[in-house]
Design an enzyme around this catalytic site. Structure first.
Site, PDB file in Angstrom:
ATOM      1  N   CYS A  50       0.865  -1.179   0.000  1.00  0.00           N
ATOM      2  CA  CYS A  50       0.000   0.000   0.000  1.00  0.00           C
ATOM      3  C   CYS A  50       0.902   1.230   0.000  1.00  0.00           C
ATOM      4  O   CYS A  50       2.116   1.131   0.069  1.00  0.00           O
ATOM      5  CB  CYS A  50      -0.858   0.017   1.272  1.00  0.00           C
ATOM      6  SG  CYS A  50      -1.820  -1.460   1.506  1.00  0.00           S
ATOM      7  N   TRP A  70      -3.704  -1.573  -1.182  1.00  0.00           N
ATOM      8  CA  TRP A  70      -3.630  -2.801  -1.974  1.00  0.00           C
ATOM      9  C   TRP A  70      -4.063  -3.897  -1.000  1.00  0.00           C
ATOM     10  O   TRP A  70      -3.305  -4.287  -0.126  1.00  0.00           O
ATOM     11  CB  TRP A  70      -2.224  -3.052  -2.477  1.00  0.00           C
ATOM     12  CG  TRP A  70      -2.094  -4.350  -3.205  1.00  0.00           C
ATOM     13  CD1 TRP A  70      -1.654  -5.548  -2.708  1.00  0.00           C
ATOM     14  CD2 TRP A  70      -2.444  -4.617  -4.568  1.00  0.00           C
ATOM     15  NE1 TRP A  70      -1.707  -6.517  -3.669  1.00  0.00           N
ATOM     16  CE2 TRP A  70      -2.181  -5.990  -4.817  1.00  0.00           C
ATOM     17  CE3 TRP A  70      -2.937  -3.840  -5.592  1.00  0.00           C
ATOM     18  CZ2 TRP A  70      -2.406  -6.577  -6.062  1.00  0.00           C
ATOM     19  CZ3 TRP A  70      -3.150  -4.429  -6.818  1.00  0.00           C
ATOM     20  CH2 TRP A  70      -2.895  -5.765  -7.059  1.00  0.00           C
ATOM     21  N   ASN A  78       1.045   0.036   6.017  1.00  0.00           N
ATOM     22  CA  ASN A  78       1.472  -0.732   4.839  1.00  0.00           C
ATOM     23  C   ASN A  78       2.236  -1.936   5.362  1.00  0.00           C
ATOM     24  O   ASN A  78       3.199  -1.789   6.117  1.00  0.00           O
ATOM     25  CB  ASN A  78       2.384   0.116   3.934  1.00  0.00           C
ATOM     26  CG  ASN A  78       2.991  -0.738   2.826  1.00  0.00           C
ATOM     27  OD1 ASN A  78       2.374  -1.709   2.386  1.00  0.00           O
ATOM     28  ND2 ASN A  78       4.202  -0.414   2.411  1.00  0.00           N
ATOM     29  N   GLU A 132       7.972 -20.854 -19.208  1.00  0.00           N
ATOM     30  CA  GLU A 132       7.792 -19.462 -18.759  1.00  0.00           C
ATOM     31  C   GLU A 132       8.868 -18.569 -19.372  1.00  0.00           C
ATOM     32  O   GLU A 132       8.592 -17.461 -19.805  1.00  0.00           O
ATOM     33  CB  GLU A 132       7.818 -19.403 -17.231  1.00  0.00           C
ATOM     34  CG  GLU A 132       7.739 -18.021 -16.636  1.00  0.00           C
ATOM     35  CD  GLU A 132       6.535 -17.204 -17.109  1.00  0.00           C
ATOM     36  OE1 GLU A 132       5.601 -17.763 -17.691  1.00  0.00           O
ATOM     37  OE2 GLU A 132       6.567 -15.977 -16.921  1.00  0.00           O
ATOM     38  N   LYS A 139       8.018 -15.251 -21.660  1.00  0.00           N
ATOM     39  CA  LYS A 139       8.565 -13.930 -21.304  1.00  0.00           C
ATOM     40  C   LYS A 139       9.266 -13.299 -22.503  1.00  0.00           C
ATOM     41  O   LYS A 139       9.053 -12.150 -22.839  1.00  0.00           O
ATOM     42  CB  LYS A 139       9.573 -14.069 -20.148  1.00  0.00           C
ATOM     43  CG  LYS A 139       8.978 -14.226 -18.782  1.00  0.00           C
ATOM     44  CD  LYS A 139       8.407 -12.980 -18.173  1.00  0.00           C
ATOM     45  CE  LYS A 139       6.956 -12.725 -18.408  1.00  0.00           C
ATOM     46  NZ  LYS A 139       5.956 -13.721 -18.147  1.00  0.00           N
ATOM     47  N   GLU A 150       6.746 -12.403 -25.502  1.00  0.00           N
ATOM     48  CA  GLU A 150       5.726 -11.355 -25.335  1.00  0.00           C
ATOM     49  C   GLU A 150       6.317  -9.959 -25.212  1.00  0.00           C
ATOM     50  O   GLU A 150       5.625  -8.981 -25.482  1.00  0.00           O
ATOM     51  CB  GLU A 150       4.806 -11.651 -24.152  1.00  0.00           C
ATOM     52  CG  GLU A 150       5.449 -11.623 -22.789  1.00  0.00           C
ATOM     53  CD  GLU A 150       4.415 -11.814 -21.681  1.00  0.00           C
ATOM     54  OE1 GLU A 150       3.278 -11.373 -21.829  1.00  0.00           O
ATOM     55  OE2 GLU A 150       4.764 -12.415 -20.665  1.00  0.00           O
ATOM     56  N   HIS A 183      13.287 -35.752 -32.198  1.00  0.00           N
ATOM     57  CA  HIS A 183      12.128 -36.323 -32.909  1.00  0.00           C
ATOM     58  C   HIS A 183      11.525 -35.329 -33.872  1.00  0.00           C
ATOM     59  O   HIS A 183      10.318 -35.343 -34.117  1.00  0.00           O
ATOM     60  CB  HIS A 183      11.094 -36.801 -31.880  1.00  0.00           C
ATOM     61  CG  HIS A 183      11.622 -37.868 -30.980  1.00  0.00           C
ATOM     62  ND1 HIS A 183      11.802 -39.173 -31.399  1.00  0.00           N
ATOM     63  CD2 HIS A 183      12.081 -37.794 -29.707  1.00  0.00           C
ATOM     64  CE1 HIS A 183      12.325 -39.867 -30.399  1.00  0.00           C
ATOM     65  NE2 HIS A 183      12.500 -39.064 -29.359  1.00  0.00           N
ATOM     66  N   LYS A 219      -2.961  -6.191 -19.568  1.00  0.00           N
ATOM     67  CA  LYS A 219      -2.515  -6.778 -18.297  1.00  0.00           C
ATOM     68  C   LYS A 219      -3.492  -7.851 -17.818  1.00  0.00           C
ATOM     69  O   LYS A 219      -3.111  -8.849 -17.273  1.00  0.00           O
ATOM     70  CB  LYS A 219      -2.375  -5.703 -17.222  1.00  0.00           C
ATOM     71  CG  LYS A 219      -1.857  -6.232 -15.875  1.00  0.00           C
ATOM     72  CD  LYS A 219      -0.501  -6.910 -16.002  1.00  0.00           C
ATOM     73  CE  LYS A 219      -0.037  -7.563 -14.726  1.00  0.00           C
ATOM     74  NZ  LYS A 219       1.164  -8.418 -14.927  1.00  0.00           N
TER      75      LYS A 219
END
Ligand code: AGP
Length: 606
Positions: free
Chosen positions: A2, A75, A99, A479, A483, A486, A502, A601
């Site tokens: 926060c 948050w 926070n 992953e 990354k 994109e 193969h 997002k």
């Protein structure tokens, strides 16, 4: 995370607080509020929603006039976004903004209820406000010291005491807090952007330090109450840089936030050295009874599920079926009331994942959501929720959310394996301790920034790229590939290293880089052979493995060495160089790293 702010000076405090909060909305933006001394009384205004809604409410209620006050933009971590859960918390005598995470708030709340306190919110912060009231003896510093002796966790607190108008008390433990020093005015804030418009001079508070802002100036004390002298810092950031904490992009900031995010996510769920997910209703009995576990998600969240699959099957010995939500929801999956369906989502709003969740519930399965946004649609739809505490993830490319998602999968796998008697309590404690070592280990890996930047420079002109690995390394390489794709727009593919021969190896030429991930030592020699196969055909191999293991020149052109922890947890370590390589490749190609073309997002449409 926060954002907290405070102001004491000659300006219109309400105006300064709202302005300062607007500069911290990147830290959290689901609700906001302020508390200001007006005619020696504490006047509070707070609301669910953005700063703009707060400003409307303040104006609607006739405004708040004063020169001293605190503010908060939230948050949510405990309790969904709502007016009552918004900060500040407290009453006419004491008002606080917070926070961080109070890890033992449930115990304190129960104690205070026995003393007659009635709670109105679901937050951990309200517990601190009421504990301050409980200990209040007319001496704010003494009161604060008593409260600090009771609470556990991470916190930055801004506090007003009605008996001491025009004073702000603030405390820091782990969560960031700094003190802005202006001409005849002072600020507290979570981060520099809050007051950069008014001053670039500030003190950095260290953990367990207390600061008092008054018309006599700024005083800083250690936790024993001894005064401390601080070096005055000068921020040379511009506003935009400041919101990124000095990093060039939010993505790099969020990559570097991973140690703290992982710590904030796992610490409240480890009791006496053992994982404890009971807070979400996932008891050991339930975990031990499931016939199958499904993990359903999209993109990076699905890749986190892949790591979860390998870990849960490896030590828990229960089948885990991982599926992309957009396929799962249309293939009439064989899900029964004996199964657990885990949906994973940073935003908690991904349409395909939400629909897959609803389908699972219709089929009678227990559903668990691993989500970063409190109160999001997926969180509200699932039977059980485990919130990750990564804080807002601004960059479209998910990094810290992935790391905290797999951290939750590790806790779940350890608890499930122990509950099923597949591992001993001793082994469960050992693995949990290894997980707790990850944040410190990542701090070491993050120092390889320059090496990753150099490796990225060798990829800038590539048109195609392969990621290869075996077992957990294969799951992780999925992953890494996403990354890179994109944000650099280079086509890449993750491939099971053993599968290359193969067919796909026909693609390998001397213009194709290959990133080989080899952290699983029982499969190391086989991955080395695969790396040799592609190198023999001209491929440029970037080898990611343990730093203590040397590899010959016929295996790799570049090597990224990692600190060694248990192989089972190496994906949490090895993902960092893959994130940094993708990041720097995108930067070197001049792309908009935080907002890559064609992407959003949160994909709230099918
Ligand atoms: C990850 O870098 C992408 N931005 C994307 O794949 C993302 O992970 C996916 O859209 C799922 O989003 P969610 O976690 O918010 O559900």
């Amino acid at each position: 995370m926060c954002g907290i702010v405070g102001y004491l000076g000659k300006k219109d405090c309400t105006k300064v607080l709202l302005d300062s909060l607007s500069k911290l909305e990147y830290r959290g933006y689901d609700s906001a509020g302020i508390a200001v001394f007006e005619n020696d009384s504490i006047k509070v205004a707070k609301t669910k929603g953005r700063i703009a809604q707060l400003e409307e409410r303040i104006n609607h209620e006739g405004g708040i006039k004063g020169n001293c006050g605190i503010g908060h933009t939230r948050w949510a971590t405990h309790g969904e976004p709502s007016d009552v859960n918004s900060h500040p918390h407290g009453d006419a005598n004491i008002s606080i903004v917070h926070n961080g995470i109070i890890e033992n708030y449930s115990k304190i709340k129960s104690f205070l209820e026995t003393k007659g306190y009635v709670f109105e919110s679901q937050t951990d912060t309200e517990t601190v406000a009421k504990l301050l009231d409980f200990y209040y003896d007319g001496d704010p510093l003494n009161t604060i010291k008593n409260v600090l002796g009771e609470i556990e966790g991470s916190y930055a607190l801004g506090i007003l005491f009605k008996d001491f108008p025009d004073r702000i008390y603030a405390v820091r433990k782990d969560s960031p807090l700094i003190v802005g020093i202006g001409d005849d005015e002072a600020f507290i804030a979570s981060d520099v952007p809050a007051f950069l418009k008014y001053t670039n001079k500030y003190y950095l508070l260290d953990t367990n330090e207390i600061v008092v802002l008054s018309n006599d100036g700024v005083e800083i004390f250690d936790k024993h109450g001894a005064p401390i002298e601080k070096e005055l810092m000068v921020a040379d950031w511009d506003m935009e840089a400041a919101e990124k904490g000095g990093y060039e992009h939010f993505m790099l900031k969020e990559i570097n936030e991973q140690p703290a995010a992982i710590n904030a996510t796992i610490s409240p769920r480890i009791k006496d050295g053992m994982p404890d997910l009971s807070e979400c209703g996932l008891t050991q009995e339930k975990l031990a009874a499931y016939s199958n576990i499904f993990v359903v998600a999209c993109g990076t969240a699905m890749h986190a599920g892949l790591v979860g699959k390998y870990v849960i099957e490896s030590i828990g010995r229960i089948p885990v079926i991982v599926d992309v939500a957009s396929e799962f929801r249309y293939r009439n999956p064989i899900v029964t009331d004996k199964d657990l369906v885990i949906v994973v989502s940073q935003s908690g709003e991904t349409a395909d994942t939400l629909e897959a969740l609803k389908l699972s519930r219709k089929k009678g399965a227990d559903t668990l959501a691993i989500v970063n946004v409190v109160g999001s649609s997926i969180a509200r739809e699932a039977d059980m929720v485990i919130y990750t505490h990564a804080g807002p993830e601004i960059s479209v490319a998910s990094t810290k959310a992935y790391s905290v998602q797999i951290a939750v999968f590790y806790l779940l796998a350890f608890e499930l394996a122990y509950a099923k008697g597949a591992i001993s309590q001793e082994e469960c404690i050992r693995l949990t301790k290894e997980l707790q070592s990850v944040p410190a280990t990542l701090e070491i890996v993050l120092k390889q920034d320059e090496l990753c930047k150099y490796v990225a420079s060798t990829l800038v002109n590539a048109e195609n790229l392969l990621y290869i690995g075996r077992g957990l390394d294969y799951a992780l390489s999925m992953e890494g590939s996403l990354k890179l794709k994109e944000i650099s727009y280079i086509h890449s593919e993750s491939y099971a290293a053993g599968e290359l021969k193969h067919g796909t190896i026909s693609l390998v030429t001397d213009t194709m880089p290959i990133i080989a991930v080899a952290t699983q030592r029982d499969l190391f020699d086989k991955t080395v052979s695969n790396a040799k196969e592609v190198k023999a055909r001209g491929g440029k191999v970037i080898f990611v493995s343990h730093s203590y293991i040397n590899v010959d020149d016929d295996v790799a052109d570049y090597k990224i060495g990692l600190p060694t922890i248990d192989d089972l947890l190496m994906p949490m370590v090895a993902v960092v160089p893959l994130q940094l390589i993708a990041y720097y490749t995108s930067v070197l190609r001049g792309n908009d790293v935080d907002k890559p073309r064609n992407l959003a997002k949160s994909v709230t449409v099918e």
